[in-house]
Design a protein around this motif. Structure first.
Motif, PDB file in Angstrom:
ATOM      1  N   ALA A 131      43.043   3.060 -39.639  1.00  0.00           N
ATOM      2  CA  ALA A 131      43.051   4.061 -40.701  1.00  0.00           C
ATOM      3  C   ALA A 131      43.677   3.522 -41.973  1.00  0.00           C
ATOM      4  O   ALA A 131      43.156   3.727 -43.086  1.00  0.00           O
ATOM      5  CB  ALA A 131      43.811   5.303 -40.229  1.00  0.00           C
ATOM      6  N   ASP A 135      42.001   2.777 -45.708  1.00  0.00           N
ATOM      7  CA  ASP A 135      42.586   3.263 -46.957  1.00  0.00           C
ATOM      8  C   ASP A 135      42.605   2.157 -48.009  1.00  0.00           C
ATOM      9  O   ASP A 135      42.320   2.396 -49.191  1.00  0.00           O
ATOM     10  CB  ASP A 135      44.017   3.750 -46.722  1.00  0.00           C
ATOM     11  CG  ASP A 135      44.093   5.015 -45.892  1.00  0.00           C
ATOM     12  OD1 ASP A 135      43.049   5.669 -45.704  1.00  0.00           O
ATOM     13  OD2 ASP A 135      45.205   5.335 -45.434  1.00  0.00           O
ATOM     14  N   GLU A 138      39.225   1.562 -49.804  1.00  0.00           N
ATOM     15  CA  GLU A 138      38.869   2.588 -50.798  1.00  0.00           C
ATOM     16  C   GLU A 138      37.364   2.832 -50.875  1.00  0.00           C
ATOM     17  O   GLU A 138      36.792   3.006 -51.955  1.00  0.00           O
ATOM     18  CB  GLU A 138      39.407   2.204 -52.190  1.00  0.00           C
ATOM     19  CG  GLU A 138      40.924   2.061 -52.230  1.00  0.00           C
ATOM     20  CD  GLU A 138      41.441   1.650 -53.582  1.00  0.00           C
ATOM     21  OE1 GLU A 138      40.626   1.194 -54.426  1.00  0.00           O
ATOM     22  OE2 GLU A 138      42.661   1.769 -53.814  1.00  0.00           O
ATOM     23  N   THR A 140      33.821   4.944 -50.313  1.00  0.00           N
ATOM     24  CA  THR A 140      33.389   6.332 -50.411  1.00  0.00           C
ATOM     25  C   THR A 140      32.112   6.533 -49.607  1.00  0.00           C
ATOM     26  O   THR A 140      31.445   5.569 -49.203  1.00  0.00           O
ATOM     27  CB  THR A 140      33.142   6.723 -51.875  1.00  0.00           C
ATOM     28  OG1 THR A 140      32.168   5.842 -52.444  1.00  0.00           O
ATOM     29  CG2 THR A 140      34.428   6.638 -52.687  1.00  0.00           C
ATOM     30  N   GLU A 141      31.780   7.781 -49.375  1.00  0.00           N
ATOM     31  CA  GLU A 141      30.600   8.127 -48.597  1.00  0.00           C
ATOM     32  C   GLU A 141      29.358   7.430 -49.146  1.00  0.00           C
ATOM     33  O   GLU A 141      29.139   7.391 -50.363  1.00  0.00           O
ATOM     34  CB  GLU A 141      30.387   9.640 -48.615  1.00  0.00           C
ATOM     35  CG  GLU A 141      29.243  10.107 -47.748  1.00  0.00           C
ATOM     36  CD  GLU A 141      29.124  11.617 -47.713  1.00  0.00           C
ATOM     37  OE1 GLU A 141      28.137  12.123 -47.119  1.00  0.00           O
ATOM     38  OE2 GLU A 141      30.011  12.299 -48.271  1.00  0.00           O
ATOM     39  N   LEU A 161      36.121   5.871 -37.388  1.00  0.00           N
ATOM     40  CA  LEU A 161      36.702   6.518 -38.559  1.00  0.00           C
ATOM     41  C   LEU A 161      35.794   6.377 -39.779  1.00  0.00           C
ATOM     42  O   LEU A 161      35.606   7.334 -40.545  1.00  0.00           O
ATOM     43  CB  LEU A 161      38.078   5.928 -38.858  1.00  0.00           C
ATOM     44  CG  LEU A 161      39.189   6.293 -37.874  1.00  0.00           C
ATOM     45  CD1 LEU A 161      40.426   5.437 -38.132  1.00  0.00           C
ATOM     46  CD2 LEU A 161      39.552   7.767 -37.980  1.00  0.00           C
ATOM     47  N   ALA A 162      35.228   5.179 -39.971  1.00  0.00           N
ATOM     48  CA  ALA A 162      34.353   4.967 -41.122  1.00  0.00           C
ATOM     49  C   ALA A 162      33.075   5.787 -40.997  1.00  0.00           C
ATOM     50  O   ALA A 162      32.628   6.422 -41.963  1.00  0.00           O
ATOM     51  CB  ALA A 162      34.025   3.482 -41.260  1.00  0.00           C
ATOM     52  N   ASP A 164      32.698   8.542 -39.450  1.00  0.00           N
ATOM     53  CA  ASP A 164      33.034   9.942 -39.644  1.00  0.00           C
ATOM     54  C   ASP A 164      33.155  10.293 -41.121  1.00  0.00           C
ATOM     55  O   ASP A 164      32.980  11.451 -41.503  1.00  0.00           O
ATOM     56  CB  ASP A 164      34.345  10.263 -38.916  1.00  0.00           C
ATOM     57  CG  ASP A 164      34.695  11.734 -38.927  1.00  0.00           C
ATOM     58  OD1 ASP A 164      33.854  12.529 -38.465  1.00  0.00           O
ATOM     59  OD2 ASP A 164      35.788  12.087 -39.411  1.00  0.00           O
ATOM     60  N   ARG A 165      33.431   9.288 -41.961  1.00  0.00           N
ATOM     61  CA  ARG A 165      33.551   9.505 -43.405  1.00  0.00           C
ATOM     62  C   ARG A 165      32.225   9.327 -44.135  1.00  0.00           C
ATOM     63  O   ARG A 165      32.169   9.388 -45.359  1.00  0.00           O
ATOM     64  CB  ARG A 165      34.581   8.543 -43.995  1.00  0.00           C
ATOM     65  CG  ARG A 165      35.985   8.690 -43.437  1.00  0.00           C
ATOM     66  CD  ARG A 165      36.930   7.700 -44.085  1.00  0.00           C
ATOM     67  NE  ARG A 165      38.229   7.677 -43.426  1.00  0.00           N
ATOM     68  CZ  ARG A 165      39.263   6.931 -43.819  1.00  0.00           C
ATOM     69  NH1 ARG A 165      39.129   6.150 -44.888  1.00  0.00           N
ATOM     70  NH2 ARG A 165      40.417   6.967 -43.169  1.00  0.00           N
ATOM     71  N   GLY A 166      31.154   9.089 -43.388  1.00  0.00           N
ATOM     72  CA  GLY A 166      29.858   8.914 -44.019  1.00  0.00           C
ATOM     73  C   GLY A 166      29.607   7.529 -44.556  1.00  0.00           C
ATOM     74  O   GLY A 166      28.706   7.315 -45.374  1.00  0.00           O
ATOM     75  N   ILE A 167      30.369   6.562 -44.107  1.00  0.00           N
ATOM     76  CA  ILE A 167      30.185   5.161 -44.500  1.00  0.00           C
ATOM     77  C   ILE A 167      29.185   4.511 -43.545  1.00  0.00           C
ATOM     78  O   ILE A 167      29.220   4.752 -42.333  1.00  0.00           O
ATOM     79  CB  ILE A 167      31.535   4.419 -44.471  1.00  0.00           C
ATOM     80  CG1 ILE A 167      32.482   5.023 -45.526  1.00  0.00           C
ATOM     81  CG2 ILE A 167      31.360   2.924 -44.685  1.00  0.00           C
ATOM     82  CD1 ILE A 167      33.931   4.616 -45.343  1.00  0.00           C
TER      83      ILE A 167
END
Length: 296
Positions: A131, A135, A138, A140-141, A161-162, A164-167
């Protein structure tokens, strides 16, 4: 209490289980009765003397899951709380591979409700590392990320984790691990290199270093998992490395993601505390998928 330590550097046979003093919590600290504690590669480095400390007793273990057993003043935790925590340290007399451990209150989080302590113990170090590395990138989706060593503990959490963030995640791992990493949410898979300049960033859990920079577009980002071991920047690619730090609030968020089914906790095998040398020997064999966990 009993604790696994090393007093003379060496292989797995150097690990000893000794009787040592029961620690007492100070202000803003809690004592945890250890239900489970994970064995990680950093522990092998401690055992080998990579971090120094010759002539001292050095304890193992950073991850812990268990029950609050005693508290100091100025803590919101209560005796009986089921918790997880990250307790980092390279050269200290006792770590989390013990029957009890004292940790700072702000390093502690409520344990996930949907898993047992053995699985919960695999969360703090590797999930926080993933995580905090993300960070630093940096992203973004909609951006793209290559995770090297994607089948490992840090890499697997990073993929989940990535995603789940739309990456858009490309997982790099051995061919035999393709099904695993795709199940974690990787959109793409490779067992070798990718094209030059094809991803926005690399999270280098496999410690490939400079070789990974070729795959990053100009002006992208690289983060490694060995503090201070990142390669020099090229083509405007920003390079850094993650030095994991305790963060109870962030750990609580990760525990919630476990309960939501976003994060998968993988246990390869459990060992009693007395069998800590056997656990170190299994780690040294390699090829472990999931974590080795000590159960006092």
């Amino acid at each position: 209490m009993r604790a696994a330590v090393v007093r003379h550097f060496g292989g797995p046979e150097a690990v000893e289980v000794v009787e040592t003093e029961l620690p007492e919590p100070g202000a803003r600290q809690v004592r945890i009765k250890v239900a489970a504690a994970t064995l990680n590669p950093v522990d092998a480095g401690v055992r080998d003397g990579f971090f120094g400390g010759a002539g001292k007793q050095i304890g193992f273990g950073w991850d812990v899951a268990g029950t609050v057993d005693a508290t100091g003043v100025a803590t919101a935790w209560s005796v009986g709380d089921q918790v997880v925590a990250l307790d980092p340290g390279m050269v200290r007399p006792v770590g989390t591979h013990a029957e009890y451990v004292v940790v700072d209150t702000d390093a502690v989080a409520k344990a996930p409700a949907t898993v047992d302590a053995v699985h919960a113990a695999t969360l703090p170090l590797n999930a926080l590392t993933a995580a905090q590395a993300l960070d630093l990138l940096e992203l973004t989706e909609g951006q793209s990320l290559l995770v090297t060593g994607a089948a490992g503990a840090v890499g697997g959490f990073a993929v989940q984790l990535a995603a789940d963030r739309g990456i858009s995640v490309t997982a790099q791992a051995r061919a035999a691990d393709e099904e695993l990493v795709r199940s974690l949410g990787a959109a793409h898979f490779t067992s070798g290199p990718v094209g030059a300049g094809t991803v926005d960033a690399v999270l280098d859990a496999a410690v490939l270093g400079e070789a990974a920079l070729e795959w990053i577009r100009d002006g992208g980002a690289y983060v490694g998992v060995r503090p201070g071991g990142e390669p020099a920047p090229v083509r405007g690619v920003r390079t850094t490395s993650v030095a994991v730090r305790p963060d109870g609030a962030r750990l609580a968020g990760l525990a919630a993601l476990v309960d939501q089914g976003v994060l998968t906790l993988r246990v390869a095998e459990t060992f009693s505390l007395e069998d800590a040398p056997k656990a170190h020997a299994r780690l040294a064999e390699g090829g472990v998928r999931g974590r080795l966990v000590l159960v006092p």
